[in-house]
Design a protein around this motif. Structure first.
Motif, PDB file in Angstrom:
ATOM      1  N   UNK A   1      22.260 -26.308 -22.336  1.00  0.00           N
ATOM      2  CA  UNK A   1      22.574 -27.300 -21.046  1.00  0.00           C
ATOM      3  C   UNK A   1      21.744 -28.467 -21.285  1.00  0.00           C
ATOM      4  N   UNK A   2      22.259 -29.576 -21.235  1.00  0.00           N
ATOM      5  CA  UNK A   2      21.497 -30.843 -21.294  1.00  0.00           C
ATOM      6  C   UNK A   2      20.431 -30.899 -20.585  1.00  0.00           C
ATOM      7  N   UNK A   3      19.372 -31.942 -20.977  1.00  0.00           N
ATOM      8  CA  UNK A   3      17.996 -31.944 -20.013  1.00  0.00           C
ATOM      9  C   UNK A   3      18.309 -32.427 -18.759  1.00  0.00           C
ATOM     10  N   UNK A   4      19.322 -33.505 -18.729  1.00  0.00           N
ATOM     11  CA  UNK A   4      19.525 -34.173 -17.273  1.00  0.00           C
ATOM     12  C   UNK A   4      19.922 -33.082 -16.547  1.00  0.00           C
ATOM     13  N   UNK A   5      20.957 -32.113 -16.621  1.00  0.00           N
ATOM     14  CA  UNK A   5      21.203 -30.907 -15.776  1.00  0.00           C
ATOM     15  C   UNK A   5      20.349 -30.058 -15.614  1.00  0.00           C
ATOM     16  N   UNK A   6      19.085 -29.780 -16.576  1.00  0.00           N
ATOM     17  CA  UNK A   6      18.380 -28.970 -16.315  1.00  0.00           C
ATOM     18  C   UNK A   6      17.387 -29.201 -15.404  1.00  0.00           C
ATOM     19  N   UNK A   7      17.301 -30.713 -15.519  1.00  0.00           N
ATOM     20  CA  UNK A   7      16.173 -31.374 -14.482  1.00  0.00           C
ATOM     21  C   UNK A   7      16.937 -30.867 -12.891  1.00  0.00           C
ATOM     22  N   UNK A  37      17.327 -27.970  -7.637  1.00  0.00           N
ATOM     23  CA  UNK A  37      18.098 -27.116  -6.710  1.00  0.00           C
ATOM     24  C   UNK A  37      17.354 -25.724  -6.647  1.00  0.00           C
ATOM     25  N   UNK A  38      16.927 -25.238  -7.739  1.00  0.00           N
ATOM     26  CA  UNK A  38      16.222 -23.874  -7.719  1.00  0.00           C
ATOM     27  C   UNK A  38      14.892 -23.851  -6.798  1.00  0.00           C
ATOM     28  N   UNK A  39      14.449 -25.074  -6.707  1.00  0.00           N
ATOM     29  CA  UNK A  39      13.026 -25.266  -6.015  1.00  0.00           C
ATOM     30  C   UNK A  39      13.103 -25.307  -4.444  1.00  0.00           C
ATOM     31  N   UNK A  40      14.470 -25.944  -4.288  1.00  0.00           N
ATOM     32  CA  UNK A  40      14.464 -26.257  -2.610  1.00  0.00           C
ATOM     33  C   UNK A  40      14.423 -25.147  -1.831  1.00  0.00           C
ATOM     34  N   UNK A  41      14.980 -23.981  -1.816  1.00  0.00           N
ATOM     35  CA  UNK A  41      14.668 -22.952  -1.049  1.00  0.00           C
ATOM     36  C   UNK A  41      13.419 -22.218  -1.435  1.00  0.00           C
ATOM     37  N   UNK A  42      12.800 -22.378  -2.480  1.00  0.00           N
ATOM     38  CA  UNK A  42      11.455 -21.748  -2.423  1.00  0.00           C
ATOM     39  C   UNK A  42      10.237 -22.733  -1.782  1.00  0.00           C
ATOM     40  N   UNK A  43      10.595 -23.915  -1.677  1.00  0.00           N
ATOM     41  CA  UNK A  43       9.806 -25.001  -1.048  1.00  0.00           C
ATOM     42  C   UNK A  43       9.859 -24.559   0.345  1.00  0.00           C
ATOM     43  N   UNK A  44      11.147 -24.636   0.838  1.00  0.00           N
ATOM     44  CA  UNK A  44      11.558 -24.262   2.114  1.00  0.00           C
ATOM     45  C   UNK A  44      10.883 -22.964   2.823  1.00  0.00           C
ATOM     46  N   UNK A  76      16.845 -16.638   0.625  1.00  0.00           N
ATOM     47  CA  UNK A  76      16.146 -17.590  -0.431  1.00  0.00           C
ATOM     48  C   UNK A  76      16.504 -16.946  -1.669  1.00  0.00           C
ATOM     49  N   UNK A  77      16.368 -15.602  -1.983  1.00  0.00           N
ATOM     50  CA  UNK A  77      16.797 -14.835  -3.070  1.00  0.00           C
ATOM     51  C   UNK A  77      18.271 -14.886  -3.262  1.00  0.00           C
ATOM     52  N   UNK A  78      18.902 -14.753  -2.208  1.00  0.00           N
ATOM     53  CA  UNK A  78      20.460 -14.837  -2.578  1.00  0.00           C
ATOM     54  C   UNK A  78      20.996 -16.329  -3.019  1.00  0.00           C
ATOM     55  N   UNK A  79      20.342 -17.257  -2.418  1.00  0.00           N
ATOM     56  CA  UNK A  79      20.853 -18.712  -2.963  1.00  0.00           C
ATOM     57  C   UNK A  79      20.437 -18.826  -4.479  1.00  0.00           C
ATOM     58  N   UNK A  80      19.128 -18.411  -4.732  1.00  0.00           N
ATOM     59  CA  UNK A  80      18.646 -18.489  -6.250  1.00  0.00           C
ATOM     60  C   UNK A  80      19.523 -17.601  -7.173  1.00  0.00           C
ATOM     61  N   UNK A  81      19.828 -16.598  -6.771  1.00  0.00           N
ATOM     62  CA  UNK A  81      20.685 -15.783  -7.694  1.00  0.00           C
ATOM     63  C   UNK A  81      22.203 -16.198  -7.540  1.00  0.00           C
ATOM     64  N   UNK A  82      22.782 -16.673  -6.551  1.00  0.00           N
ATOM     65  CA  UNK A  82      24.077 -17.096  -6.699  1.00  0.00           C
ATOM     66  C   UNK A  82      24.085 -18.524  -7.559  1.00  0.00           C
TER      67      UNK A  82
END
Length: 158
Positions: A82-88, A93-100, A120-126
């Motif tokens: 996966x390219x760097x831009x999409x990784x960022x 997106x993965x950090x949003x539910x954790x921060x919330x 939170x866990x379901x959002x990250x897994x999906x």
């Protein structure tokens, strides 16, 4: 389990590497050029004497996967990632539910925030399993099929 999937393939070319690189250059738009219609070429990327780094030329999803390859004689090695831009973007997106969840934990306490653990866990897994994994599989397979049409390769997964 890694956050971002990668694939490595050992390949055998039907022709020699010089002919394959030449054919690949015909179907690839240089990364340095600015062109309004990207769809005239199959790939966008950089090609050197025996190495290349390619992305599909499709506007929306083409830059999701990058194919890096090195060809020598009739053999080669491909690495798809996966390219760097999409990784960022995906890390954000993965950090949003954790921060919330952390903000809810700090403001409401643990007792009132316990109900947010499951969503939170379901959002990250999906996000990881559905969007990242399946998206990567579909787009990388499409890119490798296009590469196979151009240079003719036999692949072995490493």
């Amino acid at each position: 389990m890694k956050i971002f999937p990668t694939k490595t393939h050992s390949i055998t070319l039907i022709t020699d590497s010089a002919a394959a690189i030449s054919e690949l250059q015909k179907k690839t738009l240089s990364d340095d050029q600015f062109v309004a219609d990207w769809n005239k070429q199959i790939f966008i990327g950089k090609i050197n004497d025996s190495e290349f780094e390619l992305k599909l030329s499709k506007k929306v999803y083409g830059a999701f996967c990058v194919i890096k390859g090195k060809l020598e004689n009739k053999n080669g090695l491909l690495e798809v990632g996966i390219t760097k831009n999409y990784k960022i973007v995906l890390i954000i997106l993965l950090l949003y539910p954790l921060v919330g969840f952390v903000i809810s934990l700090l403001t409401n306490g643990f007792k009132n925030s316990i109900e947010l653990i499951f969503p939170t866990i379901m959002f990250i897994l999906v996000l990881r399993l559905v969007f990242i994994e399946f998206g990567f599989r579909i787009i990388s397979k499409n890119g490798l099929n296009k590469l196979n049409e151009i240079i003719g390769i036999g692949m072995e997964k490493k």
